[in-house]
Design a protein around this motif. Sequence first.
Motif, PDB file in Angstrom:
ATOM      1  N   ALA A  43       5.225  -4.948 -55.728  1.00  0.00           N
ATOM      2  CA  ALA A  43       6.037  -6.092 -56.152  1.00  0.00           C
ATOM      3  C   ALA A  43       5.390  -7.338 -55.559  1.00  0.00           C
ATOM      4  N   PHE A  44       4.125  -7.541 -55.877  1.00  0.00           N
ATOM      5  CA  PHE A  44       3.336  -8.600 -55.250  1.00  0.00           C
ATOM      6  C   PHE A  44       2.443  -9.252 -56.309  1.00  0.00           C
ATOM      7  N   ALA A  45       3.099  -9.800 -57.328  1.00  0.00           N
ATOM      8  CA  ALA A  45       2.358 -10.439 -58.420  1.00  0.00           C
ATOM      9  C   ALA A  45       1.686 -11.715 -57.914  1.00  0.00           C
ATOM     10  N   GLY A  82       6.442   1.216 -49.818  1.00  0.00           N
ATOM     11  CA  GLY A  82       6.749   0.023 -49.033  1.00  0.00           C
ATOM     12  C   GLY A  82       5.522  -0.454 -48.277  1.00  0.00           C
ATOM     13  N   PHE A  83       5.423  -1.778 -48.075  1.00  0.00           N
ATOM     14  CA  PHE A  83       4.234  -2.331 -47.429  1.00  0.00           C
ATOM     15  C   PHE A  83       4.052  -1.763 -46.019  1.00  0.00           C
ATOM     16  N   ASP A  84       5.171  -1.632 -45.291  1.00  0.00           N
ATOM     17  CA  ASP A  84       5.054  -1.138 -43.914  1.00  0.00           C
ATOM     18  C   ASP A  84       4.756   0.362 -43.849  1.00  0.00           C
ATOM     19  N   ALA A  99      -4.806  -0.831 -51.495  1.00  0.00           N
ATOM     20  CA  ALA A  99      -5.142  -2.046 -52.253  1.00  0.00           C
ATOM     21  C   ALA A  99      -3.819  -2.762 -52.452  1.00  0.00           C
ATOM     22  N   SER A 100      -3.509  -3.728 -51.594  1.00  0.00           N
ATOM     23  CA  SER A 100      -2.158  -4.268 -51.593  1.00  0.00           C
ATOM     24  C   SER A 100      -2.110  -5.688 -51.034  1.00  0.00           C
ATOM     25  N   GLY A 101      -3.104  -6.492 -51.388  1.00  0.00           N
ATOM     26  CA  GLY A 101      -3.139  -7.859 -50.869  1.00  0.00           C
ATOM     27  C   GLY A 101      -3.070  -7.858 -49.354  1.00  0.00           C
ATOM     28  N   MET A 102      -3.683  -6.858 -48.741  1.00  0.00           N
ATOM     29  CA  MET A 102      -3.550  -6.703 -47.290  1.00  0.00           C
ATOM     30  C   MET A 102      -4.553  -7.578 -46.542  1.00  0.00           C
ATOM     31  N   THR A 103      -4.004  -8.421 -45.669  1.00  0.00           N
ATOM     32  CA  THR A 103      -4.840  -9.306 -44.863  1.00  0.00           C
ATOM     33  C   THR A 103      -5.574  -8.512 -43.793  1.00  0.00           C
ATOM     34  N   ILE A 104      -6.852  -8.834 -43.624  1.00  0.00           N
ATOM     35  CA  ILE A 104      -7.636  -8.216 -42.549  1.00  0.00           C
ATOM     36  C   ILE A 104      -7.193  -8.848 -41.235  1.00  0.00           C
ATOM     37  N   GLU A 107      -5.338  -6.487 -35.378  1.00  0.00           N
ATOM     38  CA  GLU A 107      -4.409  -5.413 -35.034  1.00  0.00           C
ATOM     39  C   GLU A 107      -4.527  -4.244 -36.023  1.00  0.00           C
ATOM     40  N   ARG A 108      -4.561  -4.561 -37.313  1.00  0.00           N
ATOM     41  CA  ARG A 108      -4.686  -3.500 -38.323  1.00  0.00           C
ATOM     42  C   ARG A 108      -6.053  -2.828 -38.257  1.00  0.00           C
ATOM     43  N   ALA A 109      -7.077  -3.639 -37.934  1.00  0.00           N
ATOM     44  CA  ALA A 109      -8.443  -3.091 -37.900  1.00  0.00           C
ATOM     45  C   ALA A 109      -8.633  -2.079 -36.770  1.00  0.00           C
ATOM     46  N   VAL A 147      11.227 -13.218 -45.042  1.00  0.00           N
ATOM     47  CA  VAL A 147       9.833 -12.745 -45.108  1.00  0.00           C
ATOM     48  C   VAL A 147       9.825 -11.315 -45.658  1.00  0.00           C
ATOM     49  N   GLN A 148       8.612 -10.853 -45.955  1.00  0.00           N
ATOM     50  CA  GLN A 148       8.459  -9.444 -46.329  1.00  0.00           C
ATOM     51  C   GLN A 148       8.132  -8.643 -45.071  1.00  0.00           C
ATOM     52  N   ILE A 149       8.750  -7.497 -44.951  1.00  0.00           N
ATOM     53  CA  ILE A 149       8.611  -6.683 -43.743  1.00  0.00           C
ATOM     54  C   ILE A 149       7.151  -6.235 -43.513  1.00  0.00           C
ATOM     55  N   GLY A 150       6.727  -6.353 -42.265  1.00  0.00           N
ATOM     56  CA  GLY A 150       5.408  -5.844 -41.877  1.00  0.00           C
ATOM     57  C   GLY A 150       4.229  -6.705 -42.295  1.00  0.00           C
ATOM     58  N   THR A 151       4.481  -7.942 -42.703  1.00  0.00           N
ATOM     59  CA  THR A 151       3.399  -8.784 -43.226  1.00  0.00           C
ATOM     60  C   THR A 151       2.972  -9.871 -42.237  1.00  0.00           C
ATOM     61  N   THR A 152       1.893 -10.534 -42.574  1.00  0.00           N
ATOM     62  CA  THR A 152       1.439 -11.668 -41.772  1.00  0.00           C
ATOM     63  C   THR A 152       2.470 -12.800 -41.858  1.00  0.00           C
ATOM     64  N   GLY A 153       3.192 -12.879 -42.965  1.00  0.00           N
ATOM     65  CA  GLY A 153       4.263 -13.875 -43.112  1.00  0.00           C
ATOM     66  C   GLY A 153       5.355 -13.628 -42.075  1.00  0.00           C
ATOM     67  N   ASN A 188       5.361 -16.743 -47.060  1.00  0.00           N
ATOM     68  CA  ASN A 188       4.706 -15.652 -47.805  1.00  0.00           C
ATOM     69  C   ASN A 188       3.329 -16.129 -48.287  1.00  0.00           C
ATOM     70  N   ASP A 189       2.564 -15.203 -48.843  1.00  0.00           N
ATOM     71  CA  ASP A 189       1.193 -15.513 -49.266  1.00  0.00           C
ATOM     72  C   ASP A 189       1.153 -16.577 -50.367  1.00  0.00           C
ATOM     73  N   LYS A 190       0.253 -17.541 -50.175  1.00  0.00           N
ATOM     74  CA  LYS A 190       0.137 -18.687 -51.084  1.00  0.00           C
ATOM     75  C   LYS A 190      -0.005 -18.299 -52.568  1.00  0.00           C
ATOM     76  N   ASP A 216      -8.056 -13.349 -45.134  1.00  0.00           N
ATOM     77  CA  ASP A 216      -8.900 -12.622 -46.084  1.00  0.00           C
ATOM     78  C   ASP A 216      -8.260 -11.289 -46.415  1.00  0.00           C
ATOM     79  N   TYR A 217      -8.206 -10.955 -47.689  1.00  0.00           N
ATOM     80  CA  TYR A 217      -7.713  -9.634 -48.073  1.00  0.00           C
ATOM     81  C   TYR A 217      -8.872  -8.631 -48.026  1.00  0.00           C
ATOM     82  N   GLY A 218      -8.544  -7.427 -47.589  1.00  0.00           N
ATOM     83  CA  GLY A 218      -9.531  -6.349 -47.601  1.00  0.00           C
ATOM     84  C   GLY A 218      -8.903  -5.066 -48.110  1.00  0.00           C
TER      85      GLY A 218
HETATM   86  N1  GLN Z   1      -1.199 -10.545 -47.005  1.00  0.00           N
HETATM   87  C1  GLN Z   1       0.013 -10.211 -46.356  1.00  0.00           C
HETATM   88  C2  GLN Z   1      -0.236  -9.184 -45.285  1.00  0.00           C
HETATM   89  O1  GLN Z   1      -1.221  -8.543 -45.294  1.00  0.00           O
HETATM   90  C3  GLN Z   1       1.085  -9.716 -47.329  1.00  0.00           C
HETATM   91  C4  GLN Z   1       0.643  -8.557 -48.128  1.00  0.00           C
HETATM   92  C5  GLN Z   1       1.710  -7.985 -49.049  1.00  0.00           C
HETATM   93  O2  GLN Z   1       2.861  -8.271 -48.919  1.00  0.00           O
HETATM   94  N2  GLN Z   1       1.336  -7.169 -49.982  1.00  0.00           N
HETATM   95  O3  GLN Z   1       0.555  -8.997 -44.427  1.00  0.00           O
END
Ligand code: GLN
Length: 259
Positions: A43-45, A82-84, A99-104, A107-109, A147-153, A188-190, A216-218
């Motif tokens: 749900a991330f158009a 779910g993103f988290d 593949a989910s617009g995930m920011t590098i 911590e995640r790396a 915000v969306q749970i577990g995100t950089t936002g 949230n993401d621009k 940056d998304y990776g």
């Molecule tokens: N780019 C943000 C993040 O990685 C949000 C990603 C998303 O919600 N799909 O936290």
Amino acid sequence: MSKKIIALIVLGMFVMALGLAGCGSEKSAAPEKKVIRVGSETAFAPFEFQDEKTKEYTGFDMDLIRAIGKQMGYEVEIVSMGFDGLIPALEAGNIDVIASGMTITEERAKKVNFSNPYYKSGLTIVVKSDNNTIKSFKDLEGKNIAVQIGTTGAREASKVKNAKVREFNNPPEAFMELKAGGVDAVINDKPVNDYFIAQSGSKDAKVVGEPLTSEDYGLATSKKNAELGEKINKALDELKKNGEYEKIYVKWFGVKPAN
Ligand code: GLN
């Protein structure tokens, strides 16, 4: 006809049948199609969302990962979650790629392998169109933020003094709460904010201030599967060279990628 000839014909048919049977068994023994299971919060158009008519998952990330899969000779199966839950699913081996617009992030790396960056993003603030008090990050102090749970936002919102941060499953739910007046702002993401406002929200919402971050998304793969990570980087490089990446980028963003 002599018995000898009949025997020869029967023998011939027998040999042919064996041959055919051989063909059949060869077919069923053919190697199975190689599949990569791709986890995504869909749900991330315009990066990943469900097409209303076809019910298929579509968007920039979906086109890109399918093109990468094709380049590597794999079929792509999208697993929506779910993103988290994405990183735990990757660590548990339930999916092969995120593949989910995930920011590098650093911590995640520590937990996953990221591909080379494939999209430049950042966070922005969205408020109701008639809000004239929130113009920047500083104005968020003491406010209610969705915000969306577990995100950089979510991480950025936690830095705002005295704010009450509420976490939602995805940006559409956060936007709905903003529209309903339950929160003052969404972080949230621009590109997702811009797309939401262009598609449906321009009467209700607007972006204020400058982007809060540069991100940056990776694409993420398991640390246990370095080979897949390398293959993905190679395919991404090839798609950048042969113009396919640019084609997908222009399809979703209407402009060419910056570099
Ligand atoms: N780019 C943000 C993040 O990685 C949000 C990603 C998303 O919600 N799909 O936290």
